[in-house]
Design a protein around this motif. Structure first.
Motif, PDB file in Angstrom:
ATOM      1  N   THR A  74      -4.519  -8.804   0.376  1.00  0.00           N
ATOM      2  CA  THR A  74      -4.692 -10.238   0.546  1.00  0.00           C
ATOM      3  C   THR A  74      -3.314 -10.861   0.759  1.00  0.00           C
ATOM      4  N   THR A  75      -3.296 -12.131   1.122  1.00  0.00           N
ATOM      5  CA  THR A  75      -2.045 -12.882   1.203  1.00  0.00           C
ATOM      6  C   THR A  75      -2.158 -14.151   0.367  1.00  0.00           C
ATOM      7  N   LEU A  76      -1.014 -14.697   0.027  1.00  0.00           N
ATOM      8  CA  LEU A  76      -0.954 -15.942  -0.730  1.00  0.00           C
ATOM      9  C   LEU A  76       0.024 -16.903  -0.059  1.00  0.00           C
ATOM     10  N   LEU A  77      -0.373 -18.170  -0.031  1.00  0.00           N
ATOM     11  CA  LEU A  77       0.501 -19.264   0.396  1.00  0.00           C
ATOM     12  C   LEU A  77       0.606 -20.260  -0.752  1.00  0.00           C
ATOM     13  N   PRO A  78       1.696 -21.026  -0.821  1.00  0.00           N
ATOM     14  CA  PRO A  78       1.802 -22.012  -1.893  1.00  0.00           C
ATOM     15  C   PRO A  78       0.721 -23.073  -1.783  1.00  0.00           C
ATOM     16  N   SER A  79       0.298 -23.604  -2.923  1.00  0.00           N
ATOM     17  CA  SER A  79      -0.715 -24.659  -2.912  1.00  0.00           C
ATOM     18  C   SER A  79      -0.139 -25.974  -2.414  1.00  0.00           C
ATOM     19  N   ARG A  80       1.180 -26.108  -2.470  1.00  0.00           N
ATOM     20  CA  ARG A  80       1.835 -27.315  -1.940  1.00  0.00           C
ATOM     21  C   ARG A  80       3.238 -26.974  -1.467  1.00  0.00           C
ATOM     22  N   ILE A  81       3.696 -27.725  -0.467  1.00  0.00           N
ATOM     23  CA  ILE A  81       5.068 -27.629   0.013  1.00  0.00           C
ATOM     24  C   ILE A  81       5.620 -29.044   0.102  1.00  0.00           C
ATOM     25  N   SER A  82       6.906 -29.160   0.338  1.00  0.00           N
ATOM     26  CA  SER A  82       7.549 -30.471   0.452  1.00  0.00           C
ATOM     27  C   SER A  82       8.372 -30.515   1.730  1.00  0.00           C
ATOM     28  N   VAL A  83       8.178 -31.564   2.541  1.00  0.00           N
ATOM     29  CA  VAL A  83       8.892 -31.715   3.805  1.00  0.00           C
ATOM     30  C   VAL A  83       9.945 -32.808   3.673  1.00  0.00           C
TER      31      VAL A  83
ATOM     32  N   ALA B  93      -0.448   0.296  -5.170  1.00  0.00           N
ATOM     33  CA  ALA B  93      -1.546  -0.384  -5.852  1.00  0.00           C
ATOM     34  C   ALA B  93      -0.997  -1.337  -6.900  1.00  0.00           C
ATOM     35  N   GLY B  94      -1.497  -2.568  -6.895  1.00  0.00           N
ATOM     36  CA  GLY B  94      -1.076  -3.563  -7.868  1.00  0.00           C
ATOM     37  C   GLY B  94       0.229  -4.259  -7.544  1.00  0.00           C
ATOM     38  N   LYS B  95       0.858  -3.913  -6.436  1.00  0.00           N
ATOM     39  CA  LYS B  95       2.158  -4.495  -6.088  1.00  0.00           C
ATOM     40  C   LYS B  95       2.011  -5.597  -5.038  1.00  0.00           C
ATOM     41  N   SER B  96       3.070  -6.410  -4.914  1.00  0.00           N
ATOM     42  CA  SER B  96       3.113  -7.469  -3.915  1.00  0.00           C
ATOM     43  C   SER B  96       4.518  -7.574  -3.348  1.00  0.00           C
ATOM     44  N   LYS B  97       4.631  -8.232  -2.208  1.00  0.00           N
ATOM     45  CA  LYS B  97       5.930  -8.474  -1.592  1.00  0.00           C
ATOM     46  C   LYS B  97       5.935  -9.876  -1.008  1.00  0.00           C
ATOM     47  N   SER B  98       6.992 -10.630  -1.308  1.00  0.00           N
ATOM     48  CA  SER B  98       7.078 -12.022  -0.865  1.00  0.00           C
ATOM     49  C   SER B  98       8.200 -12.200   0.147  1.00  0.00           C
ATOM     50  N   TYR B  99       7.993 -13.143   1.059  1.00  0.00           N
ATOM     51  CA  TYR B  99       8.955 -13.439   2.118  1.00  0.00           C
ATOM     52  C   TYR B  99       9.261 -14.941   2.130  1.00  0.00           C
TER      53      TYR B  99
ATOM     54  N   VAL C  31       2.222 -10.967   0.382  1.00  0.00           N
ATOM     55  CA  VAL C  31       1.152 -10.011   0.651  1.00  0.00           C
ATOM     56  C   VAL C  31       0.958  -9.161  -0.598  1.00  0.00           C
ATOM     57  N   LYS C  32      -0.299  -8.950  -0.990  1.00  0.00           N
ATOM     58  CA  LYS C  32      -0.624  -8.236  -2.234  1.00  0.00           C
ATOM     59  C   LYS C  32      -1.592  -7.089  -1.971  1.00  0.00           C
ATOM     60  N   ASN C  33      -1.463  -6.059  -2.805  1.00  0.00           N
ATOM     61  CA  ASN C  33      -2.456  -4.986  -2.821  1.00  0.00           C
ATOM     62  C   ASN C  33      -3.096  -4.982  -4.204  1.00  0.00           C
ATOM     63  N   ASP C  34      -4.266  -5.571  -4.305  1.00  0.00           N
ATOM     64  CA  ASP C  34      -4.987  -5.647  -5.581  1.00  0.00           C
ATOM     65  C   ASP C  34      -5.897  -4.446  -5.804  1.00  0.00           C
ATOM     66  N   GLY C  35      -5.746  -3.440  -4.968  1.00  0.00           N
ATOM     67  CA  GLY C  35      -6.596  -2.264  -5.086  1.00  0.00           C
ATOM     68  C   GLY C  35      -6.057  -1.244  -6.069  1.00  0.00           C
ATOM     69  N   THR C  36      -6.631  -0.057  -6.009  1.00  0.00           N
ATOM     70  CA  THR C  36      -6.257   1.036  -6.920  1.00  0.00           C
ATOM     71  C   THR C  36      -5.513   2.151  -6.197  1.00  0.00           C
ATOM     72  N   LYS C  37      -5.354   2.017  -4.862  1.00  0.00           N
ATOM     73  CA  LYS C  37      -4.639   3.019  -4.080  1.00  0.00           C
ATOM     74  C   LYS C  37      -3.586   2.362  -3.204  1.00  0.00           C
ATOM     75  N   ASP C  38      -2.566   3.149  -2.820  1.00  0.00           N
ATOM     76  CA  ASP C  38      -1.522   2.639  -1.935  1.00  0.00           C
ATOM     77  C   ASP C  38      -2.116   2.197  -0.604  1.00  0.00           C
ATOM     78  N   SER C  39      -1.468   1.205  -0.005  1.00  0.00           N
ATOM     79  CA  SER C  39      -2.002   0.612   1.230  1.00  0.00           C
ATOM     80  C   SER C  39      -1.753   1.454   2.464  1.00  0.00           C
ATOM     81  N   GLY C  40      -0.754   2.310   2.426  1.00  0.00           N
ATOM     82  CA  GLY C  40      -0.257   2.899   3.665  1.00  0.00           C
ATOM     83  C   GLY C  40       0.621   1.866   4.351  1.00  0.00           C
ATOM     84  N   THR C  41       1.217   2.232   5.478  1.00  0.00           N
ATOM     85  CA  THR C  41       2.141   1.329   6.170  1.00  0.00           C
ATOM     86  C   THR C  41       1.409   0.112   6.742  1.00  0.00           C
TER      87      THR C  41
END
Length: 242
Positions: free
Chosen positions: A54-63, A130-136, A76-86
């Motif tokens: 899944t992916t996540l975006l902030p609920s609010r931003i400021s301009v 599995a269970g990990k996420s990465k933010s940009y 981007v998150k992997n909420d599963g029980t196995k690695d995502s692969g590339t």
């Protein structure tokens, strides 16, 4: 690049060839963005058993009302029980929201941007355990006189499948404060124009109900508010080559 690939979107259509890495300095702060949200996201192609991306975006931003600059954290998150692969994450801007840079990611060449979009970047996430996420960190500008949308597809490393796509989902507000230092925008809210007395947003970009796919001559099919769904037919690696 030896050949072009075509990218078919259910609800929109896109060609996606990527240029060399372009990383720009960040000038906007991503502080106080509220909890992350997967609003506007759906599964496209079924991932392998045990993988849940899944992916996540902030609920609010400021301009910033002077510079129009804003910052967005894309996760981007992997909420599963196995690695995502590339996997790869795409970050694409539409209408009043323009993505200027995404930390550590490659810019999509202007000629290869999705129809109706104004900017885009490709992020090589790699294997997500599995269970990990990465933010940009996403550096962007937002024209408050227009609506603005962002789209986050998560594709396999070869680009053949899209496991998840969030958006195009809008940020916006009905209550502009031009005299304030900044304007807060909420995820999932259509932005209203700044112009006094404006009842409707100006039309920007290319309509996303039906669009040609250039050389492929394919057509888009409207898919309701969820919008743009990616699937691909040739390896992403070829797009990145050269």
């Amino acid at each position: 690049m030896s050949s072009r690939r075509t990218t078919v979107i259910v609800g929109s259509l896109v060609t996606a060839s990527f240029s060399a890495v372009m990383i720009l300095p960040f000038t906007a702060s991503a502080d106080d963005q509220g909890p992350g949200s997967s609003k506007g996201g759906k599964v496209v192609d079924q991932p392998p058993k045990g993988v849940k991306l899944t992916t996540l975006l902030p609920s609010r931003i400021s301009v910033d009302n002077s510079s129009h600059k804003t910052a967005i954290t894309a996760t981007v998150k992997n909420d599963g029980t196995k690695d995502s692969g590339t996997v790869n994450l795409l970050v694409v801007g539409f209408d009043g929201l323009k993505v200027n840079s995404v930390e550590g990611c490659s810019a999509i060449a202007d000629k290869d941007l999705p129809k109706g979009s104004n900017s885009g970047f490709s992020c090589a996430v790699g294997n997500l355990a599995a269970g990990k996420s990465k933010s940009y960190a996403v550096d962007a500008t937002f024209d408050l006189g227009k609506k603005g949308e962002i789209c986050l597809p998560v594709q396999t490393g070869d680009g053949k499948k899209t496991y998840w796509q969030q958006g195009p989902v809008p940020f916006g507000t009905n209550d502009h404060s031009p005299n304030a230092p900044a304007t807060p925008l909420l995820l999932g809210t259509d932005n209203k124009p700044v112009a006094p007395g404006g009842d409707q947003l100006p039309k920007t970009g290319v309509g996303r109900d039906i669009l040609p796919l250039g050389a492929a001559g394919a057509t888009l099919m409207a898919a309701g508010a969820a919008g743009l769904w990616w699937s691909t037919r040739r390896p992403t690696a070829r797009r990145l080559a050269g």
